[in-house]
Design a protein around this motif. Structure first.
Motif, short mmCIF file in Angstrom:
data_model
loop_
_atom_site.label_atom_id
_atom_site.label_comp_id
_atom_site.label_asym_id
_atom_site.label_seq_id
_atom_site.Cartn_x
_atom_site.Cartn_y
_atom_site.Cartn_z
N ASP A 1 -9.41 17.21 23.53
CA ASP A 1 -9.74 18.35 24.40
C ASP A 1 -8.74 19.49 24.19
OD1 ASP A 1 -11.89 16.94 25.51
OD2 ASP A 1 -10.63 16.06 27.08
N GLY B 1 -14.22 8.79 18.75
CA GLY B 1 -12.99 8.04 18.60
C GLY B 1 -12.82 7.53 17.17
N ARG C 1 -7.99 10.53 24.75
CA ARG C 1 -9.12 11.46 24.58
C ARG C 1 -8.70 12.90 24.86
NH1 ARG C 1 -14.89 12.02 25.28
NH2 ARG C 1 -15.19 14.27 25.39
N TYR D 1 -10.14 11.34 18.04
CA TYR D 1 -9.03 10.96 18.90
C TYR D 1 -8.81 9.46 18.84
CZ TYR D 1 -12.86 9.80 22.09
OH TYR D 1 -14.00 9.28 22.63
#
Length: 288
Positions: free
Chosen positions: A242, A261, A238, A234
Motif C-alpha cells: 500500500d 502476495g 501487506r 508483498y
C-alpha cells in the motif's frame, strides 16, 4: 469466441494476479525442510512464515521435475494443441532444463520453450501476453513477439528486509558484491534483462527508505508522469505494498494496478518481509 491455435503453461516462478490472464497450468516448485518436502501449493504463505520462525532447518527449493512439466503441458494442451512453455529465468533456476527434458515425455505435443529471463510479477505480465494472444486466435509467432516486447518494456524491482535468505539460498551474487559487507543496508534489486540474474540498483538505510527507493527506480526508468501498469508484490506485511502504491500514484497515472502476495517458494529466498513491483509503460503492447 476464436479458437486458440496454441496453449500456455508456466512454472512456479509465477506470482499470478487476479486481474491478468494468469490461470494456466503450472509446473510447481517444491520446498524442502530437511527430509520434509512440500509442493508449493501445499503450503500457504502463513504456514511458511511459521516454519521459518520455528523450524531450525533452513528450507531449500527444488525446481519442477520433467514429469511436472510434462503434466502441466498435457493439462494445457487439452486435445493436442501446441504448447508455449514460459519458464522462470534460467539464470535463477534449472526449470528451463527440466522443461527441455520433458520433451521426451510428451513426444506427441509440439512444445515451444521460452525463457522469460525474469520471474514473479514480471513473469505474470509475459504469461498474460501469451494467453491473450491465444485467446484472440493469434499465431504462436505473434504471441512470442508480444511476450518479448513485454519483457523489454517491463522492469521488476524489489527490496527485502535482510540479505540473509538470499545468502543462504546462494542467489546473492552481484547483490552482495555491490553492497560489500554493509549487510544492514536494504537493497533495491532488479533482474538483469540479458543475464536474467539478480543485480543491485539501489540501497537504503531503512525499510521505509527502501520502499521510497523502489518507487524512485520506477520513476527514473520511465520518467515522472508516464502512465504505468504495475503489479505489486508483498511478503508478510501487506501494508508495504500500500505504501509503495501511494508513492507511485504520487508520480504516475496508473492505468492498471494488481496486488498479490509473493508465493512461498520465492518467499524462501527473499525472507518473510519483501516488497516488489513489476512496472511497464502505458497500455499493453497489443492495445497500441
Amino acid at each position: 469466441m476464436t479458437s486458440p491455435l496454441f496453449a500456455v503453461a508456466t512454472d512456479g516462478g509465477l506470482d499470478a494476479f487476479e486481474g491478468l490472464s494468469n490461470n494456466v497450468p503450472v509446473a510447481p516448485f517444491s520446498l524442502n525442510f530437511g527430509t520434509k518436502t512440500y509442493r508449493m501449493n501445499e503450503l500457504t504463505r502463513e504456514e511458511l512464515y511459521r516454519e521459518l520462525q520455528t523450524n531450525p532447518v533452513h528450507p531449500t527449493s527444488s525446481q519442477p521435475t520433467p514429469q511436472d512439466w510434462a503434466q502441466a503441458e498435457r493439462a494445457a494442451s487439452g486435445d493436442g494443441l501446441p504448447v508455449l512453455a514460459l519458464t522462470i529465468s534460467s539464470g535463477l533456476s534449472g526449470s528451463r532444463n527440466a522443461a527441455e527434458q520433458a520433451r521426451a515425455l510428451v513426444p506427441e505435443l509440439p512444445v515451444t520453450i521460452h525463457d522469460t529471463r525474469t520471474l514473479s510479477a514480471a513473469q505474470a505480465f509475459q504469461v498474460h501476453a501469451a494467453v491473450t494472444a491465444a485467446q484472440r486466435g493469434e499465431t504462436l509467432e505473434t504471441a512470442l513477439d508480444w511476450v518479448r516486447r513485454t519483457h523489454e518494456e517491463t522492469e521488476l524491482y524489489f527490496t527485502i528486509e535482510t540479505l540473509e535468505y538470499l545468502r543462504r539460498g546462494g542467489r546473492i551474487g552481484r547483490v552482495q558484491a555491490t553492497l560489500g559487507g554493509l549487510l544492514n543496508l536494504k537493497p533495491v534489486i532488479t533482474v538483469d534483462k540479458q543475464a536474467g540474474i539478480y543485480t543491485n540498483v539501489g540501497r537504503a538505510r531503512s525499510y521505509r527508505g527502501a520502499i521510497d527507493a523502489v518507487a524512485a527506480q520506477v520513476t527514473s526508468r520511465y520518467g515522472e508522469g508516464t502512465p504505468l501498469r504495475v503489479g505489486l508484490l508483498y511478503g508478510s506485511v501487506r501494508e508495504d505494498a500500500d505504501a509503495l502504491l501511494a508513492a507511485l500514484q504520487a508520480r504516475h497515472p496508473l492505468v492498471w494496478v494488481g496486488m498479490t502476495g509473493v508465493n512461498p517458494v520465492l518467499n524462501v529466498h527473499t525472507g518473510p518481509r519483501a516488497l516488489g513491483v513489476a512496472a511497464a509503460p502505458g497500455r499493453w503492447v497489443w492495445e497500441r
